[in-house]
Design an enzyme around this catalytic site. Structure first.
Site, short mmCIF file in Angstrom:
data_model
loop_
_atom_site.label_atom_id
_atom_site.label_comp_id
_atom_site.label_asym_id
_atom_site.label_seq_id
_atom_site.Cartn_x
_atom_site.Cartn_y
_atom_site.Cartn_z
N SER A 57 0.82 -1.31 -0.11
CA SER A 57 0.16 0.00 0.07
C SER A 57 0.87 1.42 0.16
O SER A 57 1.66 1.55 -0.96
CB SER A 57 -1.06 -0.22 1.14
N ASP A 84 -10.02 -5.09 -4.04
CA ASP A 84 -9.34 -4.27 -2.98
C ASP A 84 -10.42 -3.35 -2.65
O ASP A 84 -10.95 -2.41 -3.44
CB ASP A 84 -8.17 -4.00 -3.74
N HIS A 138 -7.29 -6.13 0.32
CA HIS A 138 -6.02 -5.13 0.24
C HIS A 138 -4.71 -5.62 1.10
O HIS A 138 -3.73 -5.52 0.79
CB HIS A 138 -6.76 -3.82 0.85
#
Lengths: 397, 535, 512
Positions: A124, A226, A255
């Protein structure tokens, strides 16, 4: 962890647990205990390093299993706790992109000081930071991105956040722990601070223009579903980088895929990729005279693949256990040998011989040879005065 | 394995890999019995003189040593094969010649143990490897021919690390050799069998081979003298190659003088070896009493600091011995030394990977059958080589392979040049250098087998001479804190063996009589006891 | 492995029947480089004292060194180095200090599983071979290396692919070779053939080899690629092996060119591979590719020391070496005189005669005879034909008697037929040309006598004669033959022809 994109405006920006108006300048230096499991990791072992970066509002906990795989594989590993994370959400309120970016940079420099080659792995926002580092430090050997956050959110979305911020809200609802697997959980904050998020977006704005600066290979792993970053992030990135990129789809994870169903896939793909780029990075992937490298000495790593290839060349068959064993042992010897890179060898002739002797020859006079029976008596198998061998090229390896 | 089996009745419990040795045993009981029952003559010089004068027959000498082997080698495993019949035949032939008034040579009737990588015609030569088990070469190595011609009696082939790759004799496919002074310890390696044989009184002299210290290091650990000659001084023809640009055959003996005598026998030009120096071997025996007055001695600080404190102390004491004998002793720093291991452990395996390709199951040695020649090669080599040999083949293959040659092999070759230059520069200020032979005394069996790098480190002090091609001698000098022998190394520039032996003799003379060696007990008794030659 | 995939994927089209071989393909250019292995004429092998001899009983010319026994070491044969220097000189190479390397790969015919060869420091570099057609081919290098043993494959097919097992004989292992690598300057099978033919002549002339292709003294591999005309980049090349004769070399190269062009034109891709020339099928076929074939891990051979060819040693090595064929051809053409030299261009009959005479080593005989006064063109012709057909007889032929024979013919004392008959007897038994001619009753008919014989023949064959008069030129040979028969060869062919033409012309002019 970022905002759900599905319908951001449908969410109410209120978070009763936190006071409004507490700004970073006041709390930056408050020392709070790090949450159990969120501790950073720093492991020093040899010349090849892996930097592991967690995401926004997350913590090293989400990356720990992966980081530990790298430790087991014999790498030096740095996994910093990014500023404002892993303690209390209040600590994050005053943090900005520059803080995380600097922390990542510092961790990288620390690792690079001990290691000759380094790869960076990020989830991320950790992926955003990994891209930033790779664009800034061309000596980085490879980057692994797991559901990275690289595509800056639309202006309209930012306006909503700015509106909320102006309205006195500090924190948006949490989006952490976006995991498909029921029992798994991410150690993350219960909300997403607005100002830090907006600064992150600005960081991405600057990053996008520099993505083409990345010179190392990329492993990109993205989930099909996600709820934090858009699934188009992969395409967005692929359109902007010019280096070799391997794409792996994560079919069953959300995610925080590092803690999800595809965790094993991520770990083995990442390990293979890192072994590849760190094992070969200097002599095979880069030109030998590359001015970026202080010397043409490989970092001293050797990959399992390289060991297997060498075994084939040497006509040896190794069990998988021997293969692992030899990879570690040869790696250790080669790492030790890497110390020779310190020496300036320019203008030094190679020595293949201790003696300066020339032109040693014999006259062309026949000498008696060996008795054939004596010679063949030592042969494993002989026939008609010749050595007998199984058929040649009969069976492919 | 034939011969040693004959001699080990009742001691069949010898552990195959060595590590299971009962370490609880005290040092005193784990040492083999001293040399009391063996021939009282323990030096080659004395034996040869006695045989030629008719005081004793070569057969008696051979029988006495064979008896000693039969009694004790079951506990040491110094030999892969004891060549009793050949030894007795050779001894009888020598006795016949002596009876005719001939003088067969400086080693007349002297039993000699040969490392099992020296080709002996019709006698199995295995390199302690399964891949060569039972191989009988159709020819003698040049050094073997020379010792035969000097009147020596070959008494057996000694155990070694497989293909001389190792520092402890534990990588032998036929089981480890134990240190005769303490059987919980290794004898060093790779010529551990030869060093142990000399230390245990199985033979007064032996030949080993030294690629990275494989003569000197086991000699040090077993409390005997070991010499690596200048590269090219001794023929390599018939020495089964490990790393061709490093390998040298060298003598192992109980005294500097015996080592010198054996050196003179084996040294000298051989047209069958292109790398053999075309010059007459220097006389070294004649220099042994010349002392070390005015000789400039440098103590190499990097090598001393690589050693444990007790070993380092012995080196300093040896330096004091030389100083009191008139030498000018000083410390010298050769920083380039520290890169020796790195360069060596790329270059030697690279050469080895090529030298060992020929063991493919086609012409001799082991073959493991398979449906095609490729698979047969693979099956044979995978079965025939042990782990350490495979490791080095892999390392060397990698260092030479496409894309890595410049970075590893060629760089190491250049570092080798730098190391040579550093030593040559040192010899502008010093005549000889002094250093430890091994960083430690003999270590425990099994303690380093799983850590190649740690094992490789035990060659740190000996490797520089191999890289430079220079001669070096290890002389026993006192003991470490554990009571086990320490070896002090005399390093000399190329072709300076006379000076090296000269200084080594001074060190030997000044060494404390610790009684740490099995053989020294015999040696002490031997002096002045010629009348008691045999029972 | 990707190599395997490529070749199997492409294998169908790789073997697609190409267009007719030997026909130049317009719009394409072939780029060919040749590697020629030449066995040296030494007494012993390159690194040991075993005999270098063809045809011994298997494994009887072996020792620890050439069997690669553990502990054995190579010692270089000085004669082999000298012959390599002769080859270098003959190929106008730069002769340089050289180092032996080990080329590491596993194969059962290679006793050490590495070959001692020269790698980046070969003894000869940057040479040139001038071909008879006036072109020249660059020589990249000509280096020393050891030969391998010989493997025979036992099984139904007798070939590698169907063999049940193989047998190895190491007599040839360690025989000294010089490998001559050409620049990729060759453009056709024909030129490849000419190159090897000329190279063989040069190598034989240098004294380095016997040049016997059938015994494997000379072995040729061809690297062939094609590219579109005008394109600079090289195409993917294939190495073609098993070229055991000049004929198969030209055929194989032309086949390979046509195959590659056809493949590319049909949308295929040439795979880099080694191909085998199958003589009976007249095509090249892929050899199964070896998996790790390309990582030879060359490194300097630690058992040998560098070779420094000093000036004096070089001079001694090449002492007694005569001029090379190209220079000898030049001399011969010069001896023909200015006018003839102009007619001796490449492709002319005269040029072919020059090439043949030099190839067979008859140029000294011709030049000496010319020196004594023999007619150059006639001498060349007789040498290139009659003498060439009976080479064993050359020893019986003195320059002096050869000159006298040529002169008898040139002065018209002997007809061509008579001269050939006398020469063949001189080659078979020796002797003086005048004596032989006399003993055989050879003398050229006087022209008056000849006219009578011709007239008689013409009159006895009116039907044929009228055909000749009517313009049937072919029938003139019939009349020449008849006259020769009548005169038992004493008539000079040219004179007969002239008389026949004169009679025809006169009979046309005055129709009786």
């Amino acid at each position: 962890m970022l905002f759900q994109r599905s319908c951001p405006s449908a969410r109410a920006f209120q978070c009763p647990d936190f006071r409004a108006g507490v700004l970073g300048a006041n709390i930056r230096w408050v020392v709070r205990p790090v949450l159990l499991g969120a501790e950073p990791l720093s492991h020093s072992s040899g010349d090849r390093g892996v930097l592991v970066l967690h995401g926004f509002t997350g913590s090293p906990q989400s990356m720990r299993p992966l980081a530990e795989r790298f430790v087991e594989a014999g790498f030096s590993v740095e996994m910093p706790l990014l500023p404002g994370h892993g303690t209390d959400i209040e600590d994050l309120l005053g943090m900005r992109w520059q803080d995380w970016s600097k922390a990542a940079d510092d961790a990288y420099l620390k690792l690079a000081e001990m290691c000759r080659v380094v790869a960076v792995v990020g989830l991320s926002m950790g992926g955003s930071l990994a891209c930033r580092l790779a664009a800034d430090h061309h000596e980085i050997a490879g980057v692994v991105l797991i559901n990275p956050f690289v595509e800056p959110p639309a202006e309209s979305f930012r306006e909503i956040l700015q509106g909320a911020l102006a309205g006195g809200a500090e924190v948006a609802p949490a989006v952490g722990s976006d995991i498909a697997m029921p029992a798994a959980a991410e150690l993350s904050y219960p909300g997403s601070p607005l100002a830090p998020a907006l600064s992150l977006f600005e960081g991405l704005d600057a990053l996008v223009g520099d993505l083409h600066e990345i010179t190392c290979p990329i492993l990109l792993m993205t989930s099909r579903e996600d709820h934090v970053v858009p699934t188009s992030t992969g395409e967005f990135l692929m359109e902007r980088v010019t280096v070799p990129l391997k794409r792996v789809w994560l079919e069953r994870s959300y995610h925080v895929a590092t803690l999800d169903y595809d965790r094993d896939i991520i770990e083995s793909e990442a390990l293979d990729f890192v072994l590849g780029v760190l094992g070969r990075s200097i002599s095979a992937e880069r030109p030998r005279d590359s001015s970026e490298m202080p010397a043409d000495m490989p970092a001293g790593g050797i990959t399992v693949d390289a060991v297997a290839h060498v075994a084939r060349l040497a006509r040896l068959q190794l069990t998988s256990e021997e293969l692992q064993h030899f990879t570690v042992q040869l790696g250790a010897v080669l790492q030790h040998a890497a110390e020779m890179a310190e020496l300036d060898i320019s203008g030094v002739d190679p020595m293949s011989h201790p003696l300066p002797v020339r032109n040693v020859m014999r006259p062309d006079d026949p000498r008696p040879g060996l008795d054939r029976d004596e010679v063949l008596s030592e042969a494993p198998l002989a026939e008609d005065g010749k050595f007998r061998v199984p058929r040649i090229l009969g069976v492919e390896l | 394995m034939t011969g040693s089996g004959d001699t080990s009745e009742g001691t069949s419990a010898r552990p195959a890999g060595g590590p299971e040795v009962d370490r609880a045993r005290t040092q005193a009981t784990s040492a083999i019995p001293p040399f009391y029952s063996a021939p009282r003559l323990s030096t080659a010089q004395e034996i040869s003189a006695a045989v030629i004068s008719g005081e004793i027959s070569a057969r008696q000498v051979a029988e006495a040593h064979l008896e000693r082997i039969a009694e004790v080698d079951g506990d040491v495993h110094a030999f892969n094969e004891v060549t009793a019949r050949e030894a007795l035949d050779a001894a009888d032939e020598l006795d016949r010649r002596v009876a005719l008034g001939e003088n067969p040579g400086p080693l007349t009737g002297v039993p000699i143990a040969l490392k099992d990588n020296l080709c002996t015609r019709k006698i199995a030569t295995t390199c302690s490897s399964r891949i060569l088990a039972g191989w009988r070469p159709p020819y003698d190595a040049t050094v073997v021919r020379r010792v035969r011609e000097a009147g020596a009696v070959i008494i057996g082939k000694t155990n070694m690390d497989e293909f001389a790759m190792g520092s402890s004799t534990e990588s032998s496919a036929f089981g480890a050799t134990l240190n005769p002074l303490d059987r919980s310890r290794v004898p060093g390696g790779s010529s551990g069998g030869s060093a142990a044989a000399v230390a245990a009184g199985f033979a007064p002299v032996a030949l080993g081979s030294d690629t990275g210290g494989s003569v000197r290091q086991p000699a040090a650990m077993c409390g005997v003298v070991g010499v690596k000659p200048t590269y090219g001084m001794v023929s390599r023809f018939g020495l089964i190659a490990f790393a061709s640009s490093f390998d040298q055959v060298g003598p192992i003996a109980r005294s500097v003088k015996d080592a010198a005598i054996l050196y003179e026998v084996i040294a000298g030009h051989d047209e069958a070896d292109s790398t053999s120096l075309d010059r007459i071997a220097p006389s070294v025996v004649s220099r042994l009493d010349d002392g070390s007055d005015k000789i400039r001695v440098g103590v190499v600080s990097e090598l001393v600091s690589a050693a444990s404190p007790d070993v380092a102390s012995r080196v300093h004491e040896a330096a004091e011995v030389l100083a009191s004998a008139g030498s000018m002793v000083d410390e010298i720093s050769i920083p380039m030394c520290v890169y020796s291991l790195s360069a060596y452990y790329l270059l030697a395996p690279a050469e080895a990977s090529s030298n060992l390709s020929r063991y493919d199951g086609v012409r001799y040695g082991l073959r493991v059958d398979a449906p095609s020649v490729e698979l047969m090669n693979i099956a044979t080599r995978s079965e025939g080589f042990g782990a350490e040999v495979k490791r080095r083949i892999m390392l060397g293959t990698y260092a030479l392979s496409a894309g890595y040659y410049e970075a590893y092999y060629a760089r190491a070759q250049r570092v080798r040049t730098l190391i040579l230059q550093a030593f040559e520069a040192a010899y502008e200020h010093f005549d000889v250098l002094l250093a430890p032979t091994s960083p430690t005394t003999a270590f425990a069996i099994g303690s380093k087998v799983d850590d190649p790098l740690a094992m490789y480190m035990s060659d740190a002090c000996t490797i520089p001479s191999n890289l430079a091609g220079h001669p070096a001698a290890s002389v026993p000098f006192g003991t470490g804190d554990d009571g086990l022998p320490v070896g002090v190394q005399v390093l000399a520039p190329a072709l300076a063996e006379p000076l090296m032996f000269q200084v080594a003799a001074v060190v030997e003379h000044g060494a404390p009589h610790s009684g740490a060696t099995v053989s020294s007990q015999g040696t002490e008794q031997a002096s002045g006891m010629k009348s008691q030659v045999l029972r | 492995m990707s190599v395997g995939q490529t070749s199997s994927k492409a294998s169908k089209s790789q073997d697609a029947s190409p267009r007719q071989p030997g026909v130049p393909v317009s719009g394409w250019e072939a780029v060919i480089g040749l590697e020629v292995h030449c066995e040296l004429l030494t007494e012993t092998k390159l690194f040991c004292g075993c005999r270098n001899r063809f045809g011994d009983e298997p494994n009887t010319s072996v020792c620890p060194v050439c069997l690669g026994l553990p502990g054995s070491l190579p010692v270089l044969n000085s004669r082999a180095v000298e012959l390599a220097m002769r080859i270098g000189t003959a190929l106008q190479c730069e002769i340089r200090p050289s180092v032996f390397h080990r080329k590491n790969y596993f194969y059962p015919d290679m006793p050490k599983d590495y070959q001692i060869s020269q790698y980046d420091e070969p003894i000869n570099v940057n040479g040139r071979l001038d071909l008879p057609d006036g072109t020249s081919v660059g020589i990249t290098r000509a280096h020393l290396e050891e030969d391998t043993g010989k493997t025979t494959h036992v099984g139904e097919s007798g070939r590698i692919s169907g063999a049940e097992y193989s047998l190895v004989d190491y007599n040839r292992a360690g025989v000294p070779l010089v490998e001559i690598v050409s620049e990729p300057d060759i453009r056709s099978g024909q030129q490849a053939r000419m190159y090897v033919s000329e190279l063989r002549a040069v190598l034989v002339a240098s004294g380095a080899t016997d040049g016997r292709m059938e015994e494997g003294s000379l072995r040729v591999d061809a690297n062939v690629s094609v590219r579109r005309s005008g394109v600079q980049d090289l195409g993917t090349r294939c190495e073609v092996k098993n070229l055991n004769s000049l004929r198969s070399l030209a055929k194989a190269v032309d086949f390979e060119i046509a195959r590659q062009v056809a493949l590319i034109e049909s949308g295929g891709v040439v795979a880099q591979e080694t191909r085998h020339w199958n003589e009976s099928a007249s095509k090249t076929m892929p050899l199964r590719s070896k998996e790790e074939a390309f990582d030879y891990r060359y490194f300097p051979e630690p058992d040998l020391v560098p070779i420094i060819p000093g000036d004096q040693w070089q001079a001694e090595a090449i002492a007694g070496m005569g001029p090379m064929p190209a220079r000898r051809r030049e001399r011969l053409v010069d001896a023909l005189g200015e006018e003839a030299a102009g007619a001796a261009g490449f492709g002319s009959g005269l040029h072919d005669q020059v090439v043949t005479v030099v190839e067979l080593g008859l140029d000294a005989l011709v030049l000496d005879a010319v020196q004594l006064g023999a007619d150059p063109r006639l001498t060349l012709s007789r040498a290139a034909n009659e003498v060439a057909a009976n080479l064993e007889g050359v020893a019986r032929l003195s320059v002096d008697s050869f000159e006298r024979l040529i002169s008898l013919e040139a002065k018209g004392k002997l007809s061509a037929t008579q001269a050939k008959a006398v020469l063949s007897e001189m080659l078979a038994k020796g002797g003086d040309p005048t004596d032989i001619a006399k003993a055989r009753g050879f003398e050229v008919l006087a022209s008056s006598e000849l006219a009578g014989v011709v007239a008689g023949v013409v009159n006895s064959r009116p039907k044929e004669w009228s055909r000749f008069v009517d313009g049937d030129e072919k029938i003139v040979q019939f009349f020449v033959g008849q006259v020769m028969k009548e005169t038992r060869g004493k008539a000079d062919g040219k004179a007969v022809l002239a008389e026949l033409n004169r009679l025809r012309d006169s009979s046309k002019a005055s129709p009786d």
